[in-house]
Design a protein around this motif. Structure first.
Motif, PDB file in Angstrom:
ATOM      1  N   GLY A   1       0.830  -1.207   0.000  1.00 18.68           N
ATOM      2  CA  GLY A   1       0.000   0.000   0.000  1.00 18.68           C
ATOM      3  C   GLY A   1       0.860   1.250   0.000  1.00 18.68           C
ATOM      4  O   GLY A   1       2.075   1.207  -0.178  1.00 18.68           O
ATOM      5  N   GLY A   2       0.232   2.385   0.199  1.00 15.65           N
ATOM      6  CA  GLY A   2       0.954   3.638   0.285  1.00 15.65           C
ATOM      7  C   GLY A   2       1.115   4.379  -1.030  1.00 15.65           C
ATOM      8  O   GLY A   2       1.681   5.460  -1.056  1.00 15.65           O
ATOM      9  N   PHE A   3       0.652   3.801  -2.135  1.00 17.41           N
ATOM     10  CA  PHE A   3       0.756   4.474  -3.419  1.00 17.41           C
ATOM     11  C   PHE A   3      -0.637   4.853  -3.901  1.00 17.41           C
ATOM     12  O   PHE A   3      -1.603   4.127  -3.688  1.00 17.41           O
ATOM     13  N   GLY A   4      -0.703   5.994  -4.579  1.00 20.87           N
ATOM     14  CA  GLY A   4      -1.969   6.431  -5.145  1.00 20.87           C
ATOM     15  C   GLY A   4      -2.145   5.993  -6.577  1.00 20.87           C
ATOM     16  O   GLY A   4      -3.262   5.962  -7.089  1.00 20.87           O
ATOM     17  N   LEU A   5      -1.026   5.615  -7.233  1.00 20.93           N
ATOM     18  CA  LEU A   5      -1.084   5.257  -8.651  1.00 20.93           C
ATOM     19  C   LEU A   5       0.132   4.413  -9.009  1.00 20.93           C
ATOM     20  O   LEU A   5       1.232   4.649  -8.518  1.00 20.93           O
ATOM     21  N   LEU A   6      -0.088   3.443  -9.894  1.00 19.89           N
ATOM     22  CA  LEU A   6       0.992   2.651 -10.467  1.00 19.89           C
ATOM     23  C   LEU A   6       1.044   2.949 -11.959  1.00 19.89           C
ATOM     24  O   LEU A   6       0.047   2.804 -12.657  1.00 19.89           O
ATOM     25  N   ILE A   7       2.205   3.400 -12.421  1.00 18.18           N
ATOM     26  CA  ILE A   7       2.435   3.574 -13.859  1.00 18.18           C
ATOM     27  C   ILE A   7       3.335   2.424 -14.281  1.00 18.18           C
ATOM     28  O   ILE A   7       4.470   2.311 -13.817  1.00 18.18           O
ATOM     29  N   LEU A   8       2.806   1.578 -15.131  1.00 18.49           N
ATOM     30  CA  LEU A   8       3.513   0.373 -15.554  1.00 18.49           C
ATOM     31  C   LEU A   8       3.954   0.530 -17.001  1.00 18.49           C
ATOM     32  O   LEU A   8       3.140   0.781 -17.879  1.00 18.49           O
ATOM     33  N   ASP A   9       5.238   0.379 -17.223  1.00 19.56           N
ATOM     34  CA  ASP A   9       5.814   0.499 -18.561  1.00 19.56           C
ATOM     35  C   ASP A   9       5.746  -0.855 -19.257  1.00 19.56           C
ATOM     36  O   ASP A   9       6.225  -1.853 -18.732  1.00 19.56           O
ATOM     37  N   ALA A  10       5.133  -0.876 -20.425  1.00 19.05           N
ATOM     38  CA  ALA A  10       5.122  -2.077 -21.253  1.00 19.05           C
ATOM     39  C   ALA A  10       6.122  -1.850 -22.368  1.00 19.05           C
ATOM     40  O   ALA A  10       5.891  -1.070 -23.277  1.00 19.05           O
ATOM     41  N   LEU A  11       7.264  -2.491 -22.278  1.00 20.74           N
ATOM     42  CA  LEU A  11       8.317  -2.332 -23.274  1.00 20.74           C
ATOM     43  C   LEU A  11       7.796  -2.652 -24.658  1.00 20.74           C
ATOM     44  O   LEU A  11       6.893  -3.470 -24.824  1.00 20.74           O
ATOM     45  N   ASP A  12       8.368  -2.006 -25.645  1.00 22.12           N
ATOM     46  CA  ASP A  12       7.972  -2.252 -27.035  1.00 22.12           C
ATOM     47  C   ASP A  12       8.722  -3.491 -27.528  1.00 22.12           C
ATOM     48  O   ASP A  12       9.711  -3.397 -28.242  1.00 22.12           O
ATOM     49  N   ALA A  13       8.240  -4.635 -27.101  1.00 21.50           N
ATOM     50  CA  ALA A  13       8.869  -5.891 -27.496  1.00 21.50           C
ATOM     51  C   ALA A  13       7.783  -6.961 -27.603  1.00 21.50           C
ATOM     52  O   ALA A  13       6.692  -6.807 -27.067  1.00 21.50           O
ATOM     53  N   THR A  14       8.097  -8.025 -28.265  1.00 21.24           N
ATOM     54  CA  THR A  14       7.146  -9.114 -28.417  1.00 21.24           C
ATOM     55  C   THR A  14       6.812  -9.689 -27.042  1.00 21.24           C
ATOM     56  O   THR A  14       7.701 -10.008 -26.271  1.00 21.24           O
ATOM     57  N   GLY A  15       5.541  -9.778 -26.758  1.00 21.59           N
ATOM     58  CA  GLY A  15       5.104 -10.350 -25.489  1.00 21.59           C
ATOM     59  C   GLY A  15       5.137  -9.384 -24.322  1.00 21.59           C
ATOM     60  O   GLY A  15       4.765  -9.749 -23.211  1.00 21.59           O
ATOM     61  N   ALA A  16       5.596  -8.147 -24.538  1.00 21.36           N
ATOM     62  CA  ALA A  16       5.703  -7.190 -23.432  1.00 21.36           C
ATOM     63  C   ALA A  16       4.341  -6.829 -22.874  1.00 21.36           C
ATOM     64  O   ALA A  16       4.183  -6.700 -21.657  1.00 21.36           O
ATOM     65  N   LEU A  17       3.360  -6.686 -23.729  1.00 22.75           N
ATOM     66  CA  LEU A  17       2.020  -6.356 -23.263  1.00 22.75           C
ATOM     67  C   LEU A  17       1.440  -7.514 -22.458  1.00 22.75           C
ATOM     68  O   LEU A  17       0.757  -7.297 -21.461  1.00 22.75           O
ATOM     69  N   ASP A  18       1.763  -8.732 -22.847  1.00 21.67           N
ATOM     70  CA  ASP A  18       1.314  -9.899 -22.082  1.00 21.67           C
ATOM     71  C   ASP A  18       1.982  -9.936 -20.713  1.00 21.67           C
ATOM     72  O   ASP A  18       1.344 -10.267 -19.711  1.00 21.67           O
ATOM     73  N   GLN A  19       3.281  -9.589 -20.653  1.00 23.24           N
ATOM     74  CA  GLN A  19       3.981  -9.538 -19.365  1.00 23.24           C
ATOM     75  C   GLN A  19       3.390  -8.449 -18.472  1.00 23.24           C
ATOM     76  O   GLN A  19       3.215  -8.651 -17.277  1.00 23.24           O
ATOM     77  N   ALA A  20       3.074  -7.298 -19.066  1.00 22.08           N
ATOM     78  CA  ALA A  20       2.464  -6.214 -18.298  1.00 22.08           C
ATOM     79  C   ALA A  20       1.095  -6.636 -17.786  1.00 22.08           C
ATOM     80  O   ALA A  20       0.732  -6.346 -16.644  1.00 22.08           O
ATOM     81  N   ALA A  21       0.335  -7.332 -18.622  1.00 21.29           N
ATOM     82  CA  ALA A  21      -0.987  -7.807 -18.207  1.00 21.29           C
ATOM     83  C   ALA A  21      -0.876  -8.785 -17.046  1.00 21.29           C
ATOM     84  O   ALA A  21      -1.692  -8.761 -16.114  1.00 21.29           O
ATOM     85  N   THR A  22       0.144  -9.630 -17.076  1.00 18.75           N
ATOM     86  CA  THR A  22       0.370 -10.559 -15.970  1.00 18.75           C
ATOM     87  C   THR A  22       0.663  -9.803 -14.686  1.00 18.75           C
ATOM     88  O   THR A  22       0.137 -10.147 -13.619  1.00 18.75           O
ATOM     89  N   LEU A  23       1.485  -8.763 -14.769  1.00 24.72           N
ATOM     90  CA  LEU A  23       1.796  -7.964 -13.586  1.00 24.72           C
ATOM     91  C   LEU A  23       0.552  -7.231 -13.070  1.00 24.72           C
ATOM     92  O   LEU A  23       0.329  -7.153 -11.867  1.00 24.72           O
TER      93      LEU A  23
END
Length: 166
Positions: free
Chosen positions: A49-71
């Motif tokens: 806890g303690g955060f108001g927002l999470l900004i998650l970077d999805a690298l421009d690479a194959t499968g990066a969006l899937d890795q971000a979705a998992t996180l």
């Protein structure tokens, strides 16, 4: 219950430096407290806890969006992560990538190439409205706010032009 100080804390999860340093600079000059860490450690930090927002970077690479979705799903599984707004940052936002990001549980999706004012506006909007059960409702609210800001800008410009003519 979230305190006002927590709302000003933003966690940026990324392995890159350039876009993150720019985002960190934008946020810190707007009086946000920013913490940057690698995505693997982000889920554990969000759990505390303690955060108001999470900004998650999805690298421009194959499968990066899937890795971000998992996180995103890992954060959502945590008690503190259920209400935490998550902003997914991509190199380029397409209708397909935006749909996938929202389907994965992110609250908003943006391109790193945004201007300072639009980036901060999107962050403030998420912090103000929190996690929305309906992403379309958040987009409608953001659209309405943006239209209002645009209308006020145009009114100010016309007043300035009129004053300069006189």
């Amino acid at each position: 219950m979230t305190t006002p100080a927590e709302l000003l804390r933003v966690l940026i999860a990324s392995e890159r430096t350039d876009p993150v340093l720019q985002a960190q600079c934008y946020l810190e000059t707007a009086d946000y407290e920013v913490e940057v860490m690698d995505p693997a450690s982000a889920a554990a930090s969000c759990g505390g806890g303690g955060f108001g927002l999470l900004i998650l970077d999805a690298l421009d690479a194959t499968g990066a969006l899937d890795q971000a979705a998992t996180l995103v799903r890992r954060v959502r599984d945590l008690a503190a992560g259920r209400e935490l707004p998550i902003l997914l940052a991509l190199d380029e936002v397409t209708p397909e990538s935006e749909a996938r990001a929202l389907a994965a549980g992110a609250d908003d999706c943006l391109a790193w190439s945004l201007s300072r004012s639009e980036f901060l506006w999107r962050v403030r909007s998420l912090l103000r409205h929190g996690r929305s059960a309906d992403p379309a409702a958040l987009l409608r609210v953001q659209r309405d706010e943006l239209l209002g800001l645009s209308r006020r800008r145009e009114e100010t410009q016309s007043l300035l032009v009129h004053a300069m003519k006189n």
